[in-house]
Every structure is written in structure tokens, then in C-alpha cells.
Design a protein around this motif. Structure first.
Motif, PDB file in Angstrom:
ATOM      1  N   ARG A  68      82.640  63.703  46.359  1.00 28.47           N
ATOM      2  CA  ARG A  68      81.207  63.474  46.165  1.00 28.47           C
ATOM      3  C   ARG A  68      80.816  61.998  46.303  1.00 28.47           C
ATOM      4  O   ARG A  68      79.694  61.701  46.725  1.00 28.47           O
ATOM      5  N   GLY A  69      81.718  61.085  45.877  1.00 32.33           N
ATOM      6  CA  GLY A  69      81.326  59.675  45.875  1.00 32.33           C
ATOM      7  C   GLY A  69      82.483  58.755  46.186  1.00 32.33           C
ATOM      8  O   GLY A  69      83.650  59.162  46.207  1.00 32.33           O
ATOM      9  N   GLN A  70      82.143  57.498  46.419  1.00 29.55           N
ATOM     10  CA  GLN A  70      83.139  56.493  46.793  1.00 29.55           C
ATOM     11  C   GLN A  70      82.869  55.191  46.054  1.00 29.55           C
ATOM     12  O   GLN A  70      81.720  54.713  45.997  1.00 29.55           O
ATOM     13  N   LEU A  71      83.935  54.629  45.478  1.00 27.09           N
ATOM     14  CA  LEU A  71      83.904  53.273  44.939  1.00 27.09           C
ATOM     15  C   LEU A  71      84.864  52.417  45.757  1.00 27.09           C
ATOM     16  O   LEU A  71      85.904  52.901  46.199  1.00 27.09           O
ATOM     17  N   GLN A  72      84.503  51.177  45.933  1.00 24.72           N
ATOM     18  CA  GLN A  72      85.400  50.255  46.625  1.00 24.72           C
ATOM     19  C   GLN A  72      85.647  49.070  45.699  1.00 24.72           C
ATOM     20  O   GLN A  72      84.711  48.467  45.181  1.00 24.72           O
ATOM     21  N   GLY A  78      93.220  42.751  48.618  1.00 26.01           N
ATOM     22  CA  GLY A  78      92.510  43.539  49.596  1.00 26.01           C
ATOM     23  C   GLY A  78      91.755  44.685  48.953  1.00 26.01           C
ATOM     24  O   GLY A  78      91.950  45.029  47.783  1.00 26.01           O
ATOM     25  N   LEU A  79      90.857  45.276  49.733  1.00 25.81           N
ATOM     26  CA  LEU A  79      90.034  46.365  49.224  1.00 25.81           C
ATOM     27  C   LEU A  79      90.829  47.659  49.134  1.00 25.81           C
ATOM     28  O   LEU A  79      91.757  47.886  49.894  1.00 25.81           O
ATOM     29  N   TRP A  80      90.429  48.505  48.184  1.00 24.08           N
ATOM     30  CA  TRP A  80      90.962  49.860  48.162  1.00 24.08           C
ATOM     31  C   TRP A  80      89.853  50.820  47.717  1.00 24.08           C
ATOM     32  O   TRP A  80      88.866  50.414  47.102  1.00 24.08           O
ATOM     33  N   ASN A  81      90.020  52.085  48.079  1.00 17.31           N
ATOM     34  CA  ASN A  81      89.020  53.103  47.799  1.00 17.31           C
ATOM     35  C   ASN A  81      89.419  53.961  46.612  1.00 17.31           C
ATOM     36  O   ASN A  81      90.600  54.278  46.432  1.00 17.31           O
ATOM     37  N   GLU A  82      88.424  54.335  45.828  1.00 16.56           N
ATOM     38  CA  GLU A  82      88.585  55.370  44.819  1.00 16.56           C
ATOM     39  C   GLU A  82      87.480  56.389  45.050  1.00 16.56           C
ATOM     40  O   GLU A  82      86.297  56.032  45.118  1.00 16.56           O
ATOM     41  N   ALA A 147      81.519  47.820  45.922  1.00 13.81           N
ATOM     42  CA  ALA A 147      80.599  48.679  46.656  1.00 13.81           C
ATOM     43  C   ALA A 147      80.683  50.091  46.119  1.00 13.81           C
ATOM     44  O   ALA A 147      81.658  50.482  45.467  1.00 13.81           O
ATOM     45  N   ALA A 148      79.637  50.872  46.414  1.00 15.94           N
ATOM     46  CA  ALA A 148      79.601  52.269  45.958  1.00 15.94           C
ATOM     47  C   ALA A 148      78.748  53.083  46.907  1.00 15.94           C
ATOM     48  O   ALA A 148      77.849  52.568  47.583  1.00 15.94           O
ATOM     49  N   ALA A 149      79.025  54.387  46.941  1.00 11.59           N
ATOM     50  CA  ALA A 149      78.237  55.308  47.755  1.00 11.59           C
ATOM     51  C   ALA A 149      78.387  56.700  47.168  1.00 11.59           C
ATOM     52  O   ALA A 149      79.369  57.006  46.478  1.00 11.59           O
ATOM     53  N   GLY A 150      77.387  57.576  47.426  1.00  8.29           N
ATOM     54  CA  GLY A 150      77.484  58.954  47.000  1.00  8.29           C
ATOM     55  C   GLY A 150      77.164  59.174  45.532  1.00  8.29           C
ATOM     56  O   GLY A 150      76.440  58.399  44.902  1.00  8.29           O
ATOM     57  N   GLU A 151      77.767  60.227  44.971  1.00  5.69           N
ATOM     58  CA  GLU A 151      77.499  60.654  43.603  1.00  5.69           C
ATOM     59  C   GLU A 151      78.694  60.356  42.698  1.00  5.69           C
ATOM     60  O   GLU A 151      79.847  60.455  43.129  1.00  5.69           O
ATOM     61  N   HIS A 152      78.361  60.048  41.434  1.00  2.00           N
ATOM     62  CA  HIS A 152      79.420  59.697  40.486  1.00  2.00           C
ATOM     63  C   HIS A 152      79.113  60.312  39.124  1.00  2.00           C
ATOM     64  O   HIS A 152      77.948  60.373  38.703  1.00  2.00           O
ATOM     65  N   PRO A 153      80.176  60.726  38.405  1.00  2.00           N
ATOM     66  CA  PRO A 153      79.955  61.364  37.101  1.00  2.00           C
ATOM     67  C   PRO A 153      79.848  60.368  35.958  1.00  2.00           C
ATOM     68  O   PRO A 153      79.632  60.775  34.807  1.00  2.00           O
ATOM     69  N   ILE A 154      80.025  59.089  36.242  1.00  2.00           N
ATOM     70  CA  ILE A 154      79.999  58.061  35.198  1.00  2.00           C
ATOM     71  C   ILE A 154      79.090  56.920  35.644  1.00  2.00           C
ATOM     72  O   ILE A 154      78.755  56.790  36.826  1.00  2.00           O
ATOM     73  N   ALA A 155      78.708  56.102  34.671  1.00  2.00           N
ATOM     74  CA  ALA A 155      77.906  54.926  35.002  1.00  2.00           C
ATOM     75  C   ALA A 155      78.782  53.914  35.737  1.00  2.00           C
ATOM     76  O   ALA A 155      79.884  53.608  35.289  1.00  2.00           O
ATOM     77  N   ILE A 156      78.287  53.433  36.863  1.00  2.00           N
ATOM     78  CA  ILE A 156      79.023  52.426  37.634  1.00  2.00           C
ATOM     79  C   ILE A 156      78.176  51.176  37.755  1.00  2.00           C
ATOM     80  O   ILE A 156      76.950  51.234  37.815  1.00  2.00           O
ATOM     81  N   GLU A 157      78.864  50.042  37.771  1.00  2.00           N
ATOM     82  CA  GLU A 157      78.180  48.759  37.880  1.00  2.00           C
ATOM     83  C   GLU A 157      78.853  47.958  38.985  1.00  2.00           C
ATOM     84  O   GLU A 157      79.939  47.404  38.788  1.00  2.00           O
ATOM     85  N   VAL A 158      78.211  47.927  40.132  1.00  2.00           N
ATOM     86  CA  VAL A 158      78.746  47.147  41.236  1.00  2.00           C
ATOM     87  C   VAL A 158      78.616  45.670  40.904  1.00  2.00           C
ATOM     88  O   VAL A 158      77.595  45.199  40.435  1.00  2.00           O
TER      89      VAL A 158
END
Length: 628
Positions: A68-72, A78-82, A147-158
Motif C-alpha cells: 500500500r505504501g512506501q517509505l524511503q 545509502g537509501l533503502w525502501n520500507e 520520502a514517502a508515498a502511498g498509504e500508511h497505517p501509522i503516523a509518518i514524519e518525513v
């Protein structure tokens, strides 16, 4: 619902979604009971090769899931995805991609974190207990949500700086404690998985996958030389192969991190070379020389960074012409020098530092970077533990011959360094234990054979008689006596002639005989003697010798025989009667002893060669040979 910034429609795929990022304007919004509350603009994730994207579906175990969503994130390597994914039961999981590994996490409610509330008490190698498991800390660090994209079940703070502790248990289980918000940490528990475990639907996977990443060309900020980045999405440091300057790749080119160093040595494996090792396709990304200081000198070796098509990293290590193929393993799977039931012996320990760097690496490497290293060996494997104040890692190496290395890179004419000494994981081809086992088995077989043959031997008395007396003067030989005829039935067989002179106590009797074949006239001569002496010396009585003697004749044909016997004596052996007994088919020890002795040198030589080989290997160790 509509985006509070641009008014575009915002779709919620799950009732569990709390935060959504607008696909049109990249503003994030928080879902409330009645509307969307705008939070602010967030950066869009950079395009990093991945097996996943928003919308990718798969199955883990019995549960299907959809991303549903992506965090970077970035923690300096280096960058990694969750990826935030929802399964078919409405539960959320996180899939993390880092250095070619896939980790699947779920948040754990009330895992019993009272013992780990203080992050300062946790350091690499320390133990912790929560969520019903005993864990080992393998990394303590800080990261940045970029960075962030999509939907997330928790509060995120870029843009927020995160603080975390990564832990392991056994070979697959992993956990992360997130201390970003202070107090009791958030706890995620999961496991390492293989790509095949996720059963991804290929129709929902992205086109930009790790195996399809193109190279990128940059110019050295110092000499202007062109450099092709082979792993451009993860290259954090690059050593210019032309001038030796350590660079940081940027969107515009590169930035010099460390002044140029004169390059005296070149990698033995060409940077960019593609090959296949241990069933994996690999490409050489970089080479560094590392070294330890001991006994008043530097001891260098080289490490080559390899990348597989799926984005996983491997290493080739060269030391004095000996090569190791090295794969990262979970540190928690190692216990007291044992990995997967294999016991390793401690070989060396020391503070290793990076001497020079060429090519590209996925972390902020630089000359002088230090780690504490412990190396263990169990040929053909090695076990290595490297640690810093913030991280501890383990790796498993396997010996690689130069022939295997050349075969792995057939398109390159490799000029490999000459081998010297004995490598850490080179197999000792001498097997003295096998030789000794074979020898012991041979001894047992011979003993059994000897018992069987002895039990079946005739050992029959074919003649017995009394002769004499011996001459009455010294050095005089009797005229000789002839025995009665006797028959030998074994064809051929051995004979044992036994002399007995019970009357002598201080003297000697010599017997000279001829065995005469009555049918053919063939004569076989033999002799034997009996002697016995005794006395008193210093108040102690002594004796030596025996009043009996014997000799054996081998391979005597069957037939009728008689003997001619002559004797002489000395001292008490003068003028004495003596008896002679002849036995046929007597068990003998000669061949038995030869069969025991002849193979013995082979086992001894194998042992000496094995010892010389191991002594040469362990002469490079800081650990006494044989100690753990």
C-alpha cells in the motif's frame, strides 16, 4: 475524499490507513473520522531498483498481501525502501529491502520492553529479552526518513531523525526497537526471507528491478577522469581508479572527500568484471586494501566487493595469493565460534584499517576506517566477526582456488598474485587419521588372519630323538649321528628343528645338521645352539641364556627325510646328551610382523606431512595451535 492541497481525489484502499500521500501533489494527509487533515508536502521517493512497488501483490505463508505504501530512509549507507503492506486479514506488515536482503516485520503489542527502555544500555553484541525471545544487538544507529508515498497505517514524519536498535535471534529472526519518540520503544519483530518466499505476482512487479539497473557515468572532481558507476543507486563512496581520490557521487557529478593518493597497486580483478562464482552471477564493484599492524609491521590483504543481479553483496578476499569467497551471515547465528553445528578455531584478532580504496562501495568508507576483527577457521571455511562501536557483523568464507577464480571470470586474463605460505582456509589434503584408521583395520585383519591360520596349522612332531654325548674337549666337533627316517606330507611346508640340552647350566652347545631328502638326495644345512650362564655379582644372583635353541627351515618339499647331526660344546656343555625334535607346518611370526611393519611408514609420513602443513598455516596465527 479529496486532497486538502490540490483537491484531487484521494483513495483509501484499506480501513486501516491512517496517512495517505496524494499522488498528484505529494502532500500528506491524516485521516480522521470525518475528513482529511493536511499535514504537509513530502518528498517523492527516489527511483531505486526494487522487486516491489505500490500495488505489488504476493503471498507470505498462508496470507496474501498487497503493498500500500512506501517509505524511503537513509542512515548514511545509502537509501533503502520500507514497504507498508496489508494482508488479507487486515493486518499490516513492513517489508524492508537493504543490501539485497528482504526483511518482513510486524508490530508487536506489549512485547515486554521494560528491560530495554534505556537505549544507552544496548550496544552491539549485548543481549536483550523481549517478545518471548532472547536477542543479540547487531546495530545501533540513527536514520532519516527522506520520502514517502502511498498509504500508511501509522503516523509518518518525513525529515524526522530516527533512532533505532536492530537485533537478531538465530539465523532468521530479526527485530527493530524504534526510540525516535522517546520512552518505551516501538517494537517490530520479523524474519529474513528470500524473494521466493514472497510469491510475488510478476504482473504487479516494477520494471525497474535490481537486475536491470543501468550504469551511470560521473567525472572525478579531482582529475576529471570518467568513472562508470556500476551500482549507482547505492554507491556512497567511490575511489577514482585514475588518481586515487575518494569521491562522493552527487546528482551533478562527484565531490572529493579525501585527497588523491598515489596509486602504486592495481586490483588483480578488473573493476566492472562480470563472472560467476559459487552458482551466482557477480560483478566486481570495488577493491580496498585493509591491514593490521602486528610484530612491528603491517600485514595487508585485499577485499573485492561483488554485487549479484538481485542486489545482494558478496566479497572476494585475497591474502598472499589465497582467495576466499565471503557471504554475510547473521551474527546471532554464531555461538562460541560455532555456526550451523560447525566448530571453528580462533585464528587471529586485531584492529584492521582501510589503507586505500578503488571503485565504489555502499557505505561511507574512507582510508583509516577501523574495525575490530576476529577470524576463525575450519577448512575449507572461515568465520569472521567485525565490529565497531555501532555495529557488529559476521561473514562466512569458503576457500576458492585460483583455478576456480579464473574459471569464474573466463573473459578476463587474470594475472593473479603468486601464492605463498598456507592459506587460512586451504584444505590440508593429508589425512593421517584416515591412514591410521586403515592401518588399525589392517592390524585387526592380520591378527584375525593369524589366529585363523595358526588354528589351522598342523604343527605336528614328525621326529624326536636323543643324541650325544657332545665331545669332551673344547672346539672339537662330533663325528655326527644319523636320525631315523621320517615323512613330510605338506608340499611344501616349513620345518622347525628344536634343540634341548637340559644338563647345561654354565656352558654352550652348538648343533650342526643336514636335512637329507632320501628320495632325491637334496641336502639342506642348518644350525642352532643352546647356552646358559649364571652367577653372583655384588651379592645379587644373575642368569642369562636358555638351555634350548631352535631354527626354522622354510618351504621344504614333501618326502622322506633323515638328518645328520654333529655337535660341539664349551665348559659345562662338554660331554652332554642332547635331544632334537622336528615339527612340520609350524605357525611363523615373520610374515605377520612384516605385514604389520611395511604399511607403518606410510601412516607416519602422512602424519609428518600433515603436521608440517598445519604448522606452516598456524605460524601466521596469534593463537597457540590447538587452542579454541
Amino acid at each position: 475524499m479529496r486532497c486538502g492541497n490540490c483537491g484531487a481525489d484521494v483513495t483509501f484502499s484499506s480501513p486501516g490507513t491512517l496517512i495517505v500521500v496524494c499522488t498528484h501533489c505529494s502532500w500528506s494527509s491524516r485521516r480522521t473520522d470525518i475528513d482529511l487533515r493536511t499535514i504537509g508536502k513530502v518528498a517523492q521517493p527516489a527511483l531505486i531498483a526494487s522487486q516491489l512497488q505500490i500495488g505489488t501483490s504476493g503471498r507470505l505463508g498462508e496470507n496474501a498481501f498487497t503493498v500500500r505504501g512506501q517509505l524511503q530512509l537513509d542512515h548514511g549507507a545509502g537509501l533503502w525502501n520500507e514497504w507498508a503492506a496489508e494482508d488479507d486479514e487486515g493486518s499490516w506488515l513492513w517489508i524492508a529491502e537493504a543490501q539485497g536482503q528482504l526483511l518482513v516485520f510486524r508490530e508487536v503489542e506489549d512485547p515486554g520492553l521494560e528491560s530495554v527502555e534505556d537505549q544507552q544500555q544496548l550496544s552491539p553484541g549485548k543481549q536483550a529479552k523481549f517478545a518471548g525471545e532472547r536477542w543479540l544487538v547487531n546495530e545501533v544507529g540513527n536514520g532519516l526518513v527522506v520520502a514517502a508515498a502511498g498509504e500508511h497505517p501509522i503516523a509518518i514524519e518525513v525529515g524526522i531523525q530516527t533512532s533505532y536498535v536492530d537485533l537478531q535471534s538465530g539465523e532468521r529472526k530479526v527485530a527493530t526497537l524504534d526510540y525516535t519518540r522517546g520512552g518505551v520503544p516501538e517494537c517490530l519483530v520479523g524474519e529474513r526471507v528470500e524473494l521466493e518466499d514472497l510469491h510475488l505476482d510478476p504482473l504487479t512487479q516494477p520494471e525497474h528491478r535490481p537486475e536491470q539497473v543501468p550504469s551511470r557515468r560521473i567525472d572525478c572532481a579531482n582529475c576529471g577522469g570518467g568513472i562508470d558507476l556500476l551500482d549507482p543507486e547505492h554507491a556512497v563512496r567511490v575511489g577514482c581508479p585514475s588518481c586515487g581520490t575518494l569521491l562522493e557521487p552527487t546528482s551533478a557529478g562527484s565531490r572529493a572527500i579525501e585527497q588523491a593518493k598515489q596509486i602504486k597497486d592495481r586490483p588483480d580483478l578488473p573493476l566492472g568484471a562480470r563472472g560467476s562464482l559459487r552458482g551466482e552471477d557477480v560483478q566486481v564493484l570495488g577493491c580496498m586494501e585493509r591491514r593490521v599492524h602486528a610484530d612491528g609491521r603491517w600485514w595487508p590483504w585485499r577485499e573485492y566487493l561483488l554485487r549479484t543481479p538481485r542486489g545482494a553483496y558478496r566479497w572476494l578476499v585475497e591474502d598472499n595469493g589465497h582467495w576466499l569467497h565471503v557471504t554475510p551471515i547473521p551474527y546471532a547465528a554464531v555461538s562460541a565460534g560455532t555456526y550451523r553445528g560447525q566448530k571453528f578455531k580462533h585464528f587471529t584478532s586485531g584492529d584492521a584499517e582501510v589503507h586505500w580504496v578503488q571503485g565504489e562501495f555502499y557505505w561511507q568508507v574512507q582510508a583509516g576506517e577501523k574495525t575490530k576483527n576476529r577470524d576463525y577457521t575450519c577448512p575449507p571455511h572461515t568465520l569472521s566477526i567485525e565490529s565497531t562501536p555501532l555495529e557488529i557483523q559476521a561473514s562466512l568464507g569458503v576457500s576458492l582456488s585460483q583455478a576456480e577464480l579464473r574459471a569464474g571470470f573466463p573473459e578476463h586474463d587474470l594475472k593473479l598474485p603468486r601464492q605463498s605460505g598456507v592459506g587460512l582456509a586451504v584444505v590440508n589434503t593429508q589425512r593421517p587419521s584416515v591412514d591410521w584408521k586403515i592401518y588399525v583395520a589392517l592390524v585387526v585383519l592380520l591378527v584375525v588372519l593369524k589366529v585363523v591360520l595358526s588354528a589351522g596349522a598342523e604343527n605336528r612332531v614328525v621326529f624326536e630323538g636323543t643324541f650325544g654325548p657332545t665331545p669332551a674337549t673344547v672346539s672339537q666337533i662330533s663325528d655326527g649321528d644319523f636320525s631315523d627316517e621320517f615323512k613330510l606330507t605338506a608340499d611344501p611346508g616349513n620345518l622347525k628343528v628344536e634343540l634341548a640340552a637340559p644338563g647345561i647350566q654354565q656352558g654352550w652347545i652348538g648343533l650342526y645338521g643336514s636335512l637329507i631328502n632320501v628320495d632325491t638326495g637334496d641336502v639342506t644345512n642348518f644350525d642352532t645352539s643352546a647356552q646358559q650362564y649364571s652367577g653372583v655379582d655384588g651379592g645379587e644372583r644373575w642368569s642369562e641364556g636358555n638351555s634350548k635353541g631352535s631354527t626354522t627351515l622354510g618351504s621344504v618339499p614333501a618326502g622322506t627325510y633323515r638328518m645328520r647331526l654333529a655337535a660341539e660344546g664349551y665348559d659345562a656343555g662338554l660331554n652332554h646328551m642332547y635331544s632334537v625334535k622336528v615339527r612340520s607346518q609350524v605357525p611363523t611370526m615373520l610374515w605377520f610382523l612384516l605385514a604389520l611393519v611395511l604399511p607403518l611408514p606410510f601412516a607416519i609420513i602422512a602424519s609428518l606431512r600433515w603436521y608440517a602443513f598445519e604448522h606452516k598455516r598456524w605460524s601466521n596465527s596469534d593463537n597457540p595451535w590447538g587452542e579454541e
